[in-house]
Design an enzyme around this catalytic site. Structure first.
Site, PDB file in Angstrom:
ATOM      1  N   GLU A   1      -9.721  -1.911   5.262  1.00  0.00           N
ATOM      2  CA  GLU A   1     -10.380  -1.583   6.520  1.00  0.00           C
ATOM      3  C   GLU A   1     -11.612  -2.472   6.728  1.00  0.00           C
ATOM      4  OE1 GLU A   1      -8.883   0.262   8.482  1.00  0.00           O
ATOM      5  OE2 GLU A   1      -8.318   2.214   7.680  1.00  0.00           O
TER       6      GLU A   1
ATOM      7  N   ASN B   1      -7.599  -2.712  14.314  1.00  0.00           N
ATOM      8  CA  ASN B   1      -8.989  -3.019  13.927  1.00  0.00           C
ATOM      9  C   ASN B   1      -9.061  -4.232  12.991  1.00  0.00           C
ATOM     10  OD1 ASN B   1      -7.978  -2.027  11.550  1.00  0.00           O
ATOM     11  ND2 ASN B   1      -9.417  -0.343  11.323  1.00  0.00           N
TER      12      ASN B   1
ATOM     13  N   HIS C   1      -7.268  -4.686  10.206  1.00  0.00           N
ATOM     14  CA  HIS C   1      -7.015  -4.433   8.772  1.00  0.00           C
ATOM     15  C   HIS C   1      -5.707  -5.083   8.318  1.00  0.00           C
ATOM     16  CE1 HIS C   1      -4.802  -0.408   9.675  1.00  0.00           C
ATOM     17  NE2 HIS C   1      -3.911  -1.178   9.086  1.00  0.00           N
TER      18      HIS C   1
ATOM     19  N   ASP D   1       0.809  -1.212   0.000  1.00  0.00           N
ATOM     20  CA  ASP D   1       0.000   0.000   0.000  1.00  0.00           C
ATOM     21  C   ASP D   1       0.847   1.268   0.000  1.00  0.00           C
ATOM     22  OD1 ASP D   1       0.942  -0.403   2.569  1.00  0.00           O
ATOM     23  OD2 ASP D   1      -0.996  -0.863   3.425  1.00  0.00           O
TER      24      ASP D   1
HETATM   25  C1  GLP Z   1      -0.463   0.371   8.414  1.00  0.00           C
HETATM   26  C2  GLP Z   1      -0.129  -0.501   7.224  1.00  0.00           C
HETATM   27  C3  GLP Z   1      -0.380  -1.960   7.531  1.00  0.00           C
HETATM   28  C4  GLP Z   1       0.283  -2.315   8.847  1.00  0.00           C
HETATM   29  C5  GLP Z   1      -0.326  -1.495   9.952  1.00  0.00           C
HETATM   30  C6  GLP Z   1       0.229  -1.815  11.342  1.00  0.00           C
HETATM   31  O1  GLP Z   1      -1.805   0.641   8.526  1.00  0.00           O
HETATM   32  N1  GLP Z   1      -0.862  -0.149   6.063  1.00  0.00           N
HETATM   33  O2  GLP Z   1       0.125  -2.737   6.464  1.00  0.00           O
HETATM   34  O3  GLP Z   1       0.089  -3.684   9.108  1.00  0.00           O
HETATM   35  O4  GLP Z   1      -0.036  -0.134   9.665  1.00  0.00           O
HETATM   36  O5  GLP Z   1       1.405  -1.104  11.585  1.00  0.00           O
HETATM   37  P1  GLP Z   1       2.410  -1.409  12.761  1.00  0.00           P
HETATM   38  O6  GLP Z   1       3.171  -2.617  12.360  1.00  0.00           O
HETATM   39  O7  GLP Z   1       3.267  -0.200  12.855  1.00  0.00           O
HETATM   40  O8  GLP Z   1       1.575  -1.640  13.981  1.00  0.00           O
END
Ligand code: GLP
Length: 242
Positions: free
Chosen positions: A143, A136, A138, A67
Site C-alpha cells: 500500500e 491507489n 499498490h 499475496d
Molecule cells: C488486489 C491484489 C493486487 C491486484 C489488485 C487489483 O489488491 N492484491 O495484486 O493488482 O487487487 O485487482 P483487479 O485486477 O481486480 O483490479
C-alpha cells in the site's frame, strides 16, 4: 520501462501470456510470479488455451503468488488460493508441489513470510513477475506508505483497497490484513509485466509512469527496474499523452 498499449484487455492479456509462454518454452523450469484480481484473468485464459493447444507444458514450472489475505482459510471462496486453483492451476499440467501461495492462516505470520522469501531465493529468484495495480497504485498488497517495503510481510489493508475488493466477499466479511511479497522482492524479479485495464486504473498508471518515484505510489518504483513492461488497454492508458 516499456509501455505497450492495446485496444482491448484481451489483447493486453494475450501479449502478457505470449511472454510467459515464451519464457517457459525456453526454460520449462522457469519461475513465475503470479497475481490475482480481475486483470490477469485474460492472461490465465490464454495460458490455458496455449497449454490445451499443446504449445507449452508447465509440468516443471515453479510459481509464487504475490499475496494472500490473513486469517482466511485456503479453501474459502474468496482466498487467493481458491482463485488461483480455479482460474489457472487446475486447468494446466502444473505440479502442485511447485505452486507456492502464502498461508494467511499460518500461526506465526513472520515465520511464514521468512519461509516464503527463502523459497523464492532457493528457487533462483523469479524470472517473470506478473503484476496488477490497485487504484491507489499498490502492487501486490504494498500500500502507499512512507517507505518502500523490503521482503514479505503482513500489511494492514488501506480503506481504498478494502473498498475496491469488498465485492469479492459475498458476506461482506473482508480481512483487514494480508501477507504480501514486498517491493524489494518484486524488484529482484528478472522481468516484470504490469498489466492494467479499464479507466479506473488511469490515474494510478499516470502516477506510476509519469510521476516521481515515491512509496506514496508503490508502482512508481518500477521506473527503476531494468526490464519492466506495462501492458495497458486504451482506457488505462488514457492519461498518458505520448
Ligand atoms: C488486489 C491484489 C493486487 C491486484 C489488485 C487489483 O489488491 N492484491 O495484486 O493488482 O487487487 O485487482 P483487479 O485486477 O481486480 O483490479
Amino acid at each position: 520501462m516499456e509501455i505497450r498499449i492495446f485496444d482491448t484487455p484481451e489483447e493486453a492479456g494475450k501479449a502478457a501470456a505470449d511472454i510467459i509462454v515464451e519464457t517457459v518454452v525456453a526454460n520449462p523450469a522457469a519461475v513465475l510470479g503470479l497475481a490475482t484480481g480481475a486483470t490477469p484473468l485474460p492472461v490465465y485464459r490464454e495460458m490455458i488455451r496455449r497449454y490445451e493447444k499443446g504449445d507449452v507444458t508447465f509440468s516443471k514450472t515453479v510459481t509464487f503468488n504475490l499475496d494472500e489475505y490473513s486469517s482466511l482459510p485456503r479453501k474459502a471462496e474468496s482466498s487467493y488460493y481458491t482463485f488461483m486453483w480455479s482460474n489457472l492451476f487446475s486447468r494446466i499440467d502444473i505440479d502442485g508441489d511447485n505452486v507456492h501461495i502464502l498461508d494467511g492462516c499460518a500461526p506465526d505470520k513472520a515465520a511464514e513470510c521468512a519461509r516464503f522469501d527463502g523459497m523464492i531465493e532457493e528457487a533462483g529468484g523469479v524470472d517473470v513477475q506478473l503484476l496488477g495495480i490497485g487504484t491507489n497504485g499498490h502492487i501486490g498488497f504494498n500500500e502507499p506508505a512512507d517507505e518502500f517495503t523490503g521482503g514479505t510481510f503482513e500489511v494492514k489493508l488501506s480503506q481504498s483497497t478494502r473498498d475496491s475488493n469488498i465485492k469479492y466477499f459475498a458476506d461482506g466479511n473482508m480481512p483487514e490484513y494480508a501477507l504480501t511479497i514486498g517491493i524489494g522482492t518484486i524488484m529482484k524479479a528478472k522481468k516484470i509485466l504490469l498489466m492494467a485495464t479499464g479507466e479506473s486504473k488511469a490515474k494510478a498508471i499516470y502516477a506510476a509512469v509519469k510521476g516521481e518515484v515515491t512509496p506514496r505510489c508503490p508502482a512508481s518504483v518500477l521506473q527503476n527496474h531494468p526490464d519492466a513492461v506495462f501492458l495497458l488497454d486504451k482506457a488505462a492508458a488514457k492519461l498518458l499523452e505520448d
